[in-house]
Design an enzyme around this catalytic site. Structure first.
Site, short mmCIF file in Angstrom:
data_model
loop_
_atom_site.label_atom_id
_atom_site.label_comp_id
_atom_site.label_asym_id
_atom_site.label_seq_id
_atom_site.Cartn_x
_atom_site.Cartn_y
_atom_site.Cartn_z
N GLU A 199 2.14 -2.94 -11.65
CA GLU A 199 1.84 -4.37 -11.83
C GLU A 199 2.14 -4.82 -13.26
O GLU A 199 1.35 -5.53 -13.88
CB GLU A 199 0.37 -4.65 -11.48
CG GLU A 199 0.04 -4.33 -10.04
CD GLU A 199 -1.37 -4.72 -9.63
OE1 GLU A 199 -1.53 -5.13 -8.49
OE2 GLU A 199 -2.30 -4.61 -10.45
N ASP A 227 -4.32 -1.04 -0.99
CA ASP A 227 -5.12 -1.59 -2.08
C ASP A 227 -6.52 -1.99 -1.64
O ASP A 227 -6.80 -3.20 -1.57
CB ASP A 227 -4.38 -2.80 -2.67
CG ASP A 227 -4.89 -3.18 -4.04
OD1 ASP A 227 -5.86 -2.56 -4.49
OD2 ASP A 227 -4.31 -4.09 -4.65
N TRP A 254 3.60 -8.94 -2.32
CA TRP A 254 2.36 -9.60 -2.71
C TRP A 254 2.03 -10.72 -1.71
O TRP A 254 1.22 -11.58 -1.99
CB TRP A 254 2.48 -10.19 -4.13
CG TRP A 254 2.40 -9.15 -5.22
CD1 TRP A 254 2.11 -7.83 -5.06
CD2 TRP A 254 2.59 -9.35 -6.62
NE1 TRP A 254 2.12 -7.18 -6.28
CE2 TRP A 254 2.42 -8.09 -7.26
CE3 TRP A 254 2.90 -10.46 -7.41
CZ2 TRP A 254 2.54 -7.93 -8.64
CZ3 TRP A 254 3.02 -10.29 -8.79
CH2 TRP A 254 2.85 -9.03 -9.40
N ARG A 291 5.66 -0.75 0.58
CA ARG A 291 4.82 -0.45 -0.59
C ARG A 291 3.87 0.71 -0.32
O ARG A 291 3.49 1.43 -1.25
CB ARG A 291 4.05 -1.71 -0.98
CG ARG A 291 3.34 -1.55 -2.29
CD ARG A 291 2.69 -2.84 -2.69
NE ARG A 291 1.28 -2.66 -2.94
CZ ARG A 291 0.41 -3.65 -3.11
NH1 ARG A 291 0.83 -4.90 -3.02
NH2 ARG A 291 -0.84 -3.40 -3.34
N HIS A 344 -4.15 -7.07 4.03
CA HIS A 344 -3.55 -7.93 3.01
C HIS A 344 -3.32 -9.34 3.54
O HIS A 344 -2.21 -9.88 3.46
CB HIS A 344 -2.22 -7.32 2.53
CG HIS A 344 -1.89 -7.66 1.10
ND1 HIS A 344 -1.56 -8.93 0.71
CD2 HIS A 344 -1.85 -6.91 -0.02
CE1 HIS A 344 -1.31 -8.94 -0.59
NE2 HIS A 344 -1.49 -7.73 -1.06
N GLU A 376 -13.72 -6.99 -3.82
CA GLU A 376 -12.59 -7.91 -3.97
C GLU A 376 -12.07 -8.39 -2.61
O GLU A 376 -11.66 -9.52 -2.47
CB GLU A 376 -11.48 -7.20 -4.76
CG GLU A 376 -10.24 -8.03 -4.94
CD GLU A 376 -9.15 -7.30 -5.72
OE1 GLU A 376 -9.39 -6.15 -6.17
OE2 GLU A 376 -8.06 -7.87 -5.89
N LYS A 421 -3.55 3.20 -16.41
CA LYS A 421 -2.73 2.52 -15.40
C LYS A 421 -1.37 2.30 -16.05
O LYS A 421 -1.27 1.56 -17.03
CB LYS A 421 -3.37 1.19 -15.03
CG LYS A 421 -2.51 0.29 -14.14
CD LYS A 421 -3.29 -0.96 -13.71
CE LYS A 421 -2.44 -1.92 -12.89
NZ LYS A 421 -3.21 -3.09 -12.42
N GLU A 449 -12.45 -8.54 -14.46
CA GLU A 449 -11.44 -8.66 -13.41
C GLU A 449 -12.05 -8.19 -12.10
O GLU A 449 -12.61 -7.09 -12.03
CB GLU A 449 -10.22 -7.81 -13.79
CG GLU A 449 -9.13 -7.88 -12.76
CD GLU A 449 -7.76 -7.52 -13.34
OE1 GLU A 449 -7.56 -7.63 -14.57
OE2 GLU A 449 -6.88 -7.14 -12.54
C1 BDP Z 1 -5.83 -4.81 -7.30
C2 BDP Z 1 -6.49 -5.91 -8.07
C3 BDP Z 1 -5.99 -6.01 -9.49
C4 BDP Z 1 -6.06 -4.66 -10.15
C5 BDP Z 1 -5.31 -3.64 -9.32
C6 BDP Z 1 -5.44 -2.23 -9.85
O1 BDP Z 1 -6.23 -7.14 -7.41
O2 BDP Z 1 -6.76 -6.97 -10.16
O3 BDP Z 1 -5.57 -4.70 -11.45
O4 BDP Z 1 -5.84 -3.62 -8.02
O5 BDP Z 1 -6.14 -1.45 -9.22
O6 BDP Z 1 -6.56 -4.61 -6.12
O7 BDP Z 1 -4.86 -1.88 -10.87
#
Ligand code: BDP
Length: 736
Positions: A325, A399, A577, A370, A555, A427, A321, A201
């Site tokens: 999400e 993020d 999102w 957020r 973002h 990313e 985690k 991922e």
């Molecule tokens: C985001 C990513 C996602 C991750 C998430 C995380 O897009 O794929 O699962 O962070 O940190 O930036 O859990």
């Protein structure tokens, strides 16, 4: 990693025949070329442990290590000895002789007083070096000049050995060494977001390096090289699997594979950890619930921990985690994050393991902002976690964006050990094709002043425990490592792995010094190479900020895979999102109002910081649109309006990439052709994509602002609809 041999050392016997003369002359000519040309066939596999280039440059007069005194009773000691032999063979042209006593100039003694009597006899003061520190000193033994690398443990000696090799590789004088160093953070870990089917991922360097299917029968030699590379920069832990975890990794079949990896890493001072899925008791345990207060659930985790430690006695612990999400977590049962973390902490405590509980959470309901959620959910839990729990906090509140303010949780939980989470994989900064050195991003965050106890309360001091007296300290980096031959997908992305490790060891190190160290080790000590490369690296992250959206915008990327621009992204399952949720651009202005008049996210910071962030005239321009919604016509420090400034930054970003390309082109002939060509090709991709980001973003924001493009700003070559129509269904790294 093989160390490339020294070129042109073979003696040439003079031939007698004419053909022989020709061949002889050609071979001399070729070996002369080899002696002056940069090493060829460099594919990046050796990373910063090439052990070759500096050796080729070292003068014949430079001191050499002629003898090596090192214990070899344990796998860890043999790892140290072998690394030194390999490194010195490459760097000096010949390896030192293994010896038991010093009988000539140039002895190197490495190890602990306990393992090596020759070190014991020196009666060195090692008391402040702890479990992982080392000292390196030049001294005389029985009248002979010698060097000692000493530590209290094998791990300390290992780090000292790598520090000595680094000094040699970076061309430092080794005749008069006097170094003492110890890590400032205890847990320095990589987080692999690797799935059990080898998909990674947000990975842009091929597949996962963990070949689960062939483990434990096949131990890929690459695992050892992985461990060597990590040990060389002080990393001492690795979480093998994705935070979006598959409970299967906790089954006996996988634990056997995990144990095989742990055995491979152990000599290099690296412990393994696993991401634990909170609902594992249901999925693989056959229970009806994963409620953290349920006695059967508690028993299940205890038994699972016992089972793991029976196979892996130095298992590091769990990363979790939860309730983020869509991942399961304690809130599914009306419990708190502390209840969840403590459940696992209690199971691990008898064995000395820790829990790294992530603060990257947000609830299922759509938030008002957020950026505020982690703070809102975690601050009330300060003091409620067990002693072996660390809360792992991303560097910024959203993020891993190209620029964010520091996360307001840093400094706000004085009774809880907080661990930094940086993203090494890019990313949001151009995957592995864009050159973006993240050392500067990390440094910016680590040096940020939280002001929680007056001035100088930096994020680094929250992490190293000195601010609030924490003993449990750490840093996590989301790995950028994959099966690609060069490990990280590009040569320059290796620098981000390197910089992460060095900063986890010492969060106070300057990003520039790290860039220089890495460049010397990776591309050689030629000043005509080092200065331009360091210059490129230091400017590179700001270039990405500029061409993807400066002044605090965030973002703005495309949906899902996050490849390329998507400032127009709206709709879908959650507002937070989308891009429009974050930039809030209208005909009148742009930016997210997080001031006291808006979402009031500023109040999550200490008053001295909040006051500055709250004031559009005082907040640094780099963060203006993070905290404020302002008019397009707002005058900026440059004298331009905000609209013009934004355009200026887009163009500046593209121009920076063009400048990097030109600098790199100028290094042709000084870098081996293989690496030079790949970096050149990637910079060309980056320029194209920077231009695309710039054009698409300007097309979009102009459609909202309605403002004209000032003279000198080129209109995007395509209409907005064109950029919006581009689709990349198989972009790498997407979630599955
Ligand atoms: C985001 C990513 C996602 C991750 C998430 C995380 O897009 O794929 O699962 O962070 O940190 O930036 O859990």
């Amino acid at each position: 990693m093989k160390a490339a041999g020294m070129p042109g050392r073979r003696a040439h016997a003079r031939p007698r025949t004419a053909r022989g003369w020709f061949r002889w002359a050609t071979s001399i000519a070729l070996s002369v070329c080899a002696a002056v040309a940069p090493a060829a066939a460099e594919d990046g596999y050796d990373l910063w442990l090439r052990y070759a280039q500096a050796g080729a440059e070292r003068s014949a007069q430079a001191p050499r290590f002629e003898q090596l005194l090192a214990a070899d009773a344990t796998p860890a000691q043999r790892a140290i000895r072998d690394e030194l032999l390999r490194g010195l063979r490459g760097l000096q042209g010949r390896a030192p002789a293994l010896a038991e006593r010093v009988d000539r100039a140039g002895a190197l003694l490495v190890g602990t007083p306990h393992a090596l009597p020759a070190i014991e006899r020196l009666r060195l003061d090692l008391h402040d070096l702890g479990d992982e520190g080392y000292l390196i000193r030049s001294l005389r033994i029985d009248g002979h000049p010698a060097t000692v690398v000493a530590a209290n443990t094998d791990a300390g000696a290992l780090y000292g050995a790598f520090a000595l090799l680094r000094a040699l590789q970076t061309g430092q004088d080794i005749a008069a060494l006097d170094l003492r160093d110890a890590p400032r953070l205890r847990h320095r870990v990589l987080n692999h977001w690797d799935d059990l089917d080898r998909h990674v991922e947000r990975g842009y360097a091929g597949q996962s390096i963990w070949d689960w299917h062939r483990l434990p029968g096949w131990i890929d030699p690459r695992y050892t090289d992985y461990a060597r590379a990590n040990a060389s920069i002080g990393i001492n832990g690795t979480v093998l699997n994705n935070v979006n975890a598959d409970a299967q990794v906790l089954t006996p079949m996988y634990l056997e594979k995990v144990a095989a990896l742990a055995d491979t890493f152990r000599p290099w001072g690296i412990r393994v950890y696993l991401s634990a899925r909170f609902s594992a008791p249901i999925e693989i345990g056959g229970l009806a619930t994963a409620d953290p207060l349920d006695p059967a659930v508690r028993r299940w985790w205890r038994a699972k921990a016992d089972e793991i430690y029976a196979a892996i006695p130095d298992f590091g612990g769990f990363l979790v985690k939860a309730n983020s999400e869509g991942q399961p977590g304690p809130q599914d049962y009306g419990r708190t994050h502390a209840d969840g973390a403590n459940l696992l902490a209690d199971a691990l405590a008898p064995h000395g393991g820790i829990v790294m509980w992530r603060a990257f959470v947000y609830s299922d309901e759509e938030p008002e902002d957020r950026a505020k959620q982690a703070y809102n959910e975690f601050v009330p839990l300060d003091g409620a976690f067990r002693d072996n729990v660390m809360v792992q906090v991303k560097n910024g509140p959203i993020d891993f964006q190209p620029r964010e303010p520091f996360h307001p949780l840093f400094g706000a939980m004085p009774r809880t050990p907080l661990m930094m989470e940086f993203q090494i994989t890019k990313e949001y900064l151009g995957f592995s094709t864009h050159l973006a050195y993240l050392g500067t991003l990390y440094e910016e965050v680590l040096r940020a002043d939280t002001h929680v106890q007056g001035e100088g309360a930096t994020v680094a001091r929250v992490l190293d425990g000195s601010l609030h007296g924490q003993a449990l300290t750490g840093m996590a980096g989301v790995a950028n490592i994959g099966s690609d031959r060069n490990w990280s997908g590009s040569h320059f992305d290796q620098a981000n792995w390197y910089a992460y490790g060095r900063l986890a060891w010492n969060p106070g190190l300057p990003a520039r010094a790290i860039a220089e160290e890495w460049t010397r080790m990776t591309f050689g000590n030629d000043p005509a190479v080092v200065a331009p490369i360091v210059g490129m690296m230091m400017a590179s992250r700001e270039a990405v900020v500029d061409y993807t959206g400066a002044l605090g915008l965030h973002h703005l990327m495309a949906r899902g895979h996050h490849y390329g621009p998507g400032p127009w992204v709206e709709g879908g399952p959650r507002a937070d999102w989308t891009s429009v949720y974050f930039h809030r651009a209208t005909r009148d202005g742009i930016g997210f109002d997080r001031s006291r008049r808006g979402s009031d996210a500023v109040s999550q910071y200490a008053p001295a910081v909040a006051e500055v962030f709250d004031d559009p005239d005082r907040v640094p321009e780099e963060l203006l649109l993070w905290f404020h919604h302002v008019s397009w016509d707002r005058p900026m420090a440059s004298g331009r309006t905000l609209w013009e400034e934004l355009l200026h930054r887009y163009d500046r970003g593209v121009a920076s990439v063009r400048a990097m390309r030109a600098t790199w082109a100028g290094l042709a002939g000084r870098i081996d052709p293989e690496r030079h060509a790949q970096v050149a090709a990637f910079l060309a991709i980056q320029e194209q994509e920077a231009q695309w980001w710039r054009d698409a973003s300007i097309a979009y924001f102009q459609s909202i602002s309605g403002r004209p493009l000032p003279p000198g700003v080129a209109p995007p070559p395509h209409p907005l609809a064109y950029y919006q129509s581009l689709a990349f269904p198989h972009a790498p790294g997407d979630t599955q």
